[in-house]
Motif scaffolding. Structure first.
Motif, PDB file in Angstrom:
ATOM      1  N   UNK A 112       0.791  -1.223   0.000  1.00 34.44           N
ATOM      2  CA  UNK A 112       0.000   0.000   0.000  1.00 34.44           C
ATOM      3  C   UNK A 112       0.819   1.266   0.000  1.00 34.44           C
ATOM      4  N   UNK A 113       2.130   1.149   0.052  1.00 32.18           N
ATOM      5  CA  UNK A 113       2.994   2.330   0.061  1.00 32.18           C
ATOM      6  C   UNK A 113       3.463   2.625  -1.350  1.00 32.18           C
ATOM      7  N   UNK A 114       3.344   3.888  -1.755  1.00 30.71           N
ATOM      8  CA  UNK A 114       3.835   4.297  -3.066  1.00 30.71           C
ATOM      9  C   UNK A 114       5.067   5.176  -2.961  1.00 30.71           C
ATOM     10  N   UNK A 115       5.772   5.086  -1.854  1.00 31.95           N
ATOM     11  CA  UNK A 115       6.892   5.988  -1.611  1.00 31.95           C
ATOM     12  C   UNK A 115       8.025   5.772  -2.590  1.00 31.95           C
ATOM     13  N   UNK A 116       8.706   6.873  -2.925  1.00 34.16           N
ATOM     14  CA  UNK A 116       9.934   6.770  -3.713  1.00 34.16           C
ATOM     15  C   UNK A 116      11.153   7.062  -2.834  1.00 34.16           C
TER      16      UNK A 116
ATOM     17  N   UNK B 192      16.912  11.469  -1.734  1.00 37.15           N
ATOM     18  CA  UNK B 192      15.810  10.500  -1.685  1.00 37.15           C
ATOM     19  C   UNK B 192      15.961   9.510  -0.535  1.00 37.15           C
ATOM     20  N   UNK B 193      17.065   9.572   0.194  1.00 34.80           N
ATOM     21  CA  UNK B 193      17.307   8.620   1.272  1.00 34.80           C
ATOM     22  C   UNK B 193      16.693   9.137   2.568  1.00 34.80           C
ATOM     23  N   UNK B 194      15.726   8.386   3.068  1.00 32.75           N
ATOM     24  CA  UNK B 194      14.984   8.818   4.254  1.00 32.75           C
ATOM     25  C   UNK B 194      15.645   8.360   5.550  1.00 32.75           C
ATOM     26  N   UNK B 195      16.518   7.383   5.458  1.00 34.41           N
ATOM     27  CA  UNK B 195      17.166   6.865   6.656  1.00 34.41           C
ATOM     28  C   UNK B 195      17.909   5.590   6.326  1.00 34.41           C
TER      29      UNK B 195
ATOM     30  N   UNK C  23      13.519  -0.582   0.461  1.00 38.24           N
ATOM     31  CA  UNK C  23      14.841  -1.063   0.831  1.00 38.24           C
ATOM     32  C   UNK C  23      15.201  -2.304   0.032  1.00 38.24           C
ATOM     33  N   UNK C  24      16.478  -2.412  -0.292  1.00 38.31           N
ATOM     34  CA  UNK C  24      17.002  -3.644  -0.884  1.00 38.31           C
ATOM     35  C   UNK C  24      17.316  -4.603   0.252  1.00 38.31           C
TER      36      UNK C  24
END
Length: 287
Positions: A172-176, A202-205, A224-225
């Protein structure tokens, strides 16, 4: 140098390599005062101030670097003798300390050890879960299970399989936004790909554990990979195809070169390799 001064050398070397007394104390597992006392004893016994004490730490002047180099060689020799003695008295069956990443320890090794209990009942495995490279030269572990493209010169081992990776995000997440592997995981194939292909903005953490990255990802903090064995099958996550190329790395079972041919350690590696064969599909993932 008097015989009683030899043990002070490891304190000298630790301070030289860490650059601070507190860092040396942490590495040696002693308190700050003990390091200061042993350094003072060494300098008093030799009549040489081996360090320049600065506001930024303890610095070895150029004139004394050869002393530190020689001390490092002594340390290596002492460690080598200890490993040889350890190996000479090692029985074919007994305790084996195995270090592996937290992902492998939690997601794979319980099943592997269950198989080992049937095929090699004489071996008792103690797992050391760490994403840092445990120092096999100091006999902190007998065997390492290590994802890597190749082994360093001081390790010998066998290729035991392949670990595959994929990109995941919360359902449900469409985050980039991205979560990056940090700390020792920055050297992984996933960490190197993110560092070379994702804009820093683009890196949130990030986290130094794929298990923690999975939880952050499942909470919607970013994509995340992850190793297949960590991400696949988690009902909170979905794989995101077409963004990240096929990422793979070899999985090795290795020992320090001085311990490689010790019977019980060789037997443990063989048994671990055979048990890990059952995990090949879960580790590699779908092509």
């Amino acid at each position: 140098m008097q015989r009683e001064n030899w043990d002070d050398l490891r304190f000298v070397l630790a301070v030289a390599e860490e650059g601070t007394v507190s860092g040396a104390a942490r590495v040696l597992g002693v308190n700050h005062a003990t390091v200061l006392r042993r350094i003072a004893a060494f300098e008093q016994a030799t009549g040489v101030e081996i360090f320049d004490k600065t506001a930024r730490g303890y610095v070895v002047p150029d004139a004394h670097r050869r002393v530190i180099d020689a001390t490092r060689e002594v340390d290596r020799a002492v460690q080598a003798v200890g490993r040889m003695i350890h190996g000479a008295r090692a029985p074919v069956s007994g305790d084996i300390r195995v270090t592996a990443t937290d992902s492998l320890c939690q997601m794979v090794m319980p099943r592997v050890l269950a198989r080992l209990g049937k095929t090699a009942p004489g071996l008792r495995i103690e797992l050391i879960s760490s994403n840092l490279h445990v120092d096999l030269a100091r006999s902190q572990a007998d065997v390492t299970i290590r994802p890597a493209q190749s082994l360093p010169d001081d390790l010998r081992g066998e290729r035991a399989g392949v670990m595959g990776f994929a990109l995941y995000r919360a359902k449900g997440s469409g985050t980039d936004r991205w979560l990056e592997p940090s700390g020792p995981l920055a050297r992984s194939v996933a960490g190197r790909w993110v560092a070379g292909n994702v804009e820093p903005s683009l890196i949130a953490g990030g986290a130094d554990s794929f298990m923690v990255l999975r939880e952050l990802c499942a909470a919607g903090q970013g994509q995340a990979i992850l190793p297949f064995v960590v991400g696949a099958g988690d009902p909170r996550l979905i794989a995101v195809p077409g963004v990240v190329p096929r990422l793979r790395t070899d999985l090795w079972i290795a020992s320090h070169v001085d311990l490689y041919d010790i019977p019980r350690i060789r037997a443990a590696r063989t048994a671990l390799c055979e048990a890990l064969e059952e995990e090949a599909a879960a580790l590699q993932g779908a092509d």
